[in-house]
Design an enzyme around this catalytic site. Sequence first.
Site, PDB file in Angstrom:
ATOM      1  N   SER A 137     -13.651  68.728  73.802  1.00 60.47           N
ATOM      2  CA  SER A 137     -13.728  67.357  74.313  1.00 60.47           C
ATOM      3  C   SER A 137     -12.660  66.967  75.324  1.00 60.47           C
ATOM      4  CB  SER A 137     -13.698  66.363  73.149  1.00 60.47           C
ATOM      5  OG  SER A 137     -14.944  66.323  72.497  1.00 60.47           O
ATOM      6  N   LYS A 159     -13.795  65.489  78.578  1.00 59.20           N
ATOM      7  CA  LYS A 159     -14.078  64.081  78.842  1.00 59.20           C
ATOM      8  C   LYS A 159     -13.097  63.449  79.823  1.00 59.20           C
ATOM      9  CE  LYS A 159     -16.621  63.231  74.538  1.00 59.20           C
ATOM     10  NZ  LYS A 159     -16.475  64.380  73.645  1.00 59.20           N
ATOM     11  N   SER A 206     -13.852  59.650  71.508  1.00 57.33           N
ATOM     12  CA  SER A 206     -14.448  60.939  71.889  1.00 57.33           C
ATOM     13  C   SER A 206     -15.947  60.979  71.616  1.00 57.33           C
ATOM     14  CB  SER A 206     -13.754  62.102  71.161  1.00 57.33           C
ATOM     15  OG  SER A 206     -13.947  63.301  71.863  1.00 57.33           O
TER      16      SER A 206
END
Length: 367
Positions: A55, A58, A111
């Site tokens: 993640s 992102k 997230s």
Amino acid sequence: MKKRTAVLAALTALLLLCPPARAVSTNASCAVLMDAESGRVLYEQNSHQPRLIASITKLMTALVAVEQGADLDEAVTVKGEWLGSEGSSIYLKAGEEITLRGLLYGLLLQSGNDAAMAVACHTAGSEAEFVALMNRRAAELGMKDSSFANPSGLNDDQHYSTAYDMALLAQACLRNETVAEICATRSVTIGTRTFVNHNKLLWRCKGCVGMKTGFTEKAGRTLVSAAAREGQTLICVTLNDGNDWNDHSRLLDYGFQTYPRQILCRRGEVLGSVRVEGSLIPTVAAVTAEEVGYPLKEGERLVMDVELANSVQAPFEAGQTLGEALWKKDGETVARIPLVAQSRAGLDVREPLAFWERLRALFQGAV
């Protein structure tokens, strides 16, 4: 422009009083510690080895979305086809409205993979189009060993990056005020949702200003962090690190202690002068356009070169570029700054001279 080199000794004043460098290591498969201002790598471990990144992807999603220039307070209507992503979620529902800003907070703090898909599809029209924007931006940032296949970081053979490349991305995110502000937010309430940042370093590490956590079973724990102390900002990235909170804290402490920022020049500092043509003003001072700093450990020296134009033609405005100053370490340029005119020059002597020549001709003709 003719080069005029002014080797200003070895900048002996930059000999530091910090303690000798101490050994440091991590539990990560890959790691890098970078000075955000200069890009200097202060520590690295397999920093160019491509791996799954989970993640921390992102950060790129947020940067691309914000750089597209959309109104962050615009209401986004969630479409059913955007939903269904596996993994972490902010639990969006089809038909609900949420601002793009709210989605970005859900993306970076909580997230949410559903938030990532909503950001991507709203921004570019489809996930595929947004991924193309991600890869284009990666190329612009010099992320040579990176490939993006989705906006959330889900495992994919075509989705990977390196610790070094992610540090380059972090640099860009820190330069973007919106993304930097969101990354540094500990918690926020958007409508009926309250997002709490997953990054524990915001509470544990002195000066931490973000940035993003990540985890999948295949990627392991991934983390991008940044901290600012005494005018210096450092970036730390680890991939597949089961002890990332402690490793980042130790690496950041090591960087600030061992490589403190040294001011090479302050804004407006005079570093030379240039001859002015076509003006009653004979020369103009060449001053630094902004402050420049660089991280140095004990015993390291820099040499400064100044490159200036031979002359400048009037009229010109204050701030016009006249050359540049460069700082070199072991013969390699590590920092540079434009040198600009300190003041303007608008008086061109050719017009007054032409007037007196015409006047003299007039009297000569009358004699």
